[in-house]
Write a protein that holds these residues in place. Structure first.
Motif, PDB file in Angstrom:
ATOM      1  N   LYS A  22      26.779  30.049  30.637  1.00 18.09           N
ATOM      2  CA  LYS A  22      26.160  31.093  31.457  1.00 18.09           C
ATOM      3  C   LYS A  22      27.190  32.130  31.891  1.00 18.09           C
ATOM      4  O   LYS A  22      26.914  33.335  31.870  1.00 18.09           O
ATOM      5  N   GLU A  23      28.375  31.670  32.273  1.00 14.75           N
ATOM      6  CA  GLU A  23      29.440  32.595  32.681  1.00 14.75           C
ATOM      7  C   GLU A  23      29.814  33.530  31.539  1.00 14.75           C
ATOM      8  O   GLU A  23      29.970  34.735  31.732  1.00 14.75           O
ATOM      9  N   GLU A  48      17.785  30.533  26.354  1.00 13.89           N
ATOM     10  CA  GLU A  48      17.804  29.287  27.121  1.00 13.89           C
ATOM     11  C   GLU A  48      19.199  28.661  27.057  1.00 13.89           C
ATOM     12  O   GLU A  48      19.872  28.732  26.034  1.00 13.89           O
ATOM     13  N   ILE A  49      19.593  28.051  28.154  1.00 10.69           N
ATOM     14  CA  ILE A  49      20.806  27.250  28.220  1.00 10.69           C
ATOM     15  C   ILE A  49      20.411  25.947  28.912  1.00 10.69           C
ATOM     16  O   ILE A  49      19.825  25.977  29.987  1.00 10.69           O
ATOM     17  N   ASP A  50      20.716  24.815  28.253  1.00 12.55           N
ATOM     18  CA  ASP A  50      20.316  23.532  28.823  1.00 12.55           C
ATOM     19  C   ASP A  50      21.086  22.413  28.128  1.00 12.55           C
ATOM     20  O   ASP A  50      21.975  22.681  27.323  1.00 12.55           O
ATOM     21  N   THR A  93      27.312  23.874  30.389  1.00 12.44           N
ATOM     22  CA  THR A  93      26.293  24.924  30.518  1.00 12.44           C
ATOM     23  C   THR A  93      26.719  26.000  31.517  1.00 12.44           C
ATOM     24  O   THR A  93      26.359  27.168  31.360  1.00 12.44           O
ATOM     25  N   ILE A  94      27.495  25.607  32.515  1.00 13.86           N
ATOM     26  CA  ILE A  94      28.004  26.590  33.482  1.00 13.86           C
ATOM     27  C   ILE A  94      28.864  27.621  32.772  1.00 13.86           C
ATOM     28  O   ILE A  94      28.734  28.827  32.992  1.00 13.86           O
ATOM     29  N   ILE A 105      22.846  26.642  23.794  1.00 11.53           N
ATOM     30  CA  ILE A 105      22.386  27.982  24.154  1.00 11.53           C
ATOM     31  C   ILE A 105      21.564  28.489  22.982  1.00 11.53           C
ATOM     32  O   ILE A 105      21.952  28.310  21.819  1.00 11.53           O
ATOM     33  N   ALA A 139      28.006  34.446  28.883  1.00 10.67           N
ATOM     34  CA  ALA A 139      26.920  35.387  28.609  1.00 10.67           C
ATOM     35  C   ALA A 139      26.886  36.497  29.654  1.00 10.67           C
ATOM     36  O   ALA A 139      26.688  37.674  29.324  1.00 10.67           O
ATOM     37  N   THR A 140      27.110  36.153  30.907  1.00 13.74           N
ATOM     38  CA  THR A 140      27.096  37.138  31.985  1.00 13.74           C
ATOM     39  C   THR A 140      28.269  38.102  31.871  1.00 13.74           C
ATOM     40  O   THR A 140      28.086  39.324  31.946  1.00 13.74           O
TER      41      THR A 140
END
Length: 77
Positions: free
Chosen positions: A28-29, A40-42, A24-25, A55, A31-32
């Protein structure tokens, strides 16, 4: 109205939960860095030896995520 797509990566074994959390890290990286929207990311547990990182994205962005990150599967909703 556009649909939401859930992209999933499955991890199996005794370290599946920690591996899914770590994945998940990276989601997020990505997407950023790419300045992409997501809902959502989980992680989710199927059983103690099978976890999925996911995601949820807008359908219009799904191909960008799919082509770059190669999810194992996807779901509508």
């Amino acid at each position: 109205m556009s649909r939401k797509i859930k992209l999933l990566w499955d991890f199996r074994g005794p370290d599946a939960k920690e591996t899914a959390k770590h994945h998940t890290i990276h989601l997020k990286e990505f997407a950023t860095l790419e300045k992409l929207a997501f809902f959502e990311i989980d992680i989710e547990e199927k059983n103690p030896m099978l976890f999925s990182a996911f995601i949820t994205v807008d359908e219009k962005d799904m191909k960008i995520y799919r082509d770059a990150l190669k999810p194992h599967r996807g779901e509508i909703g």
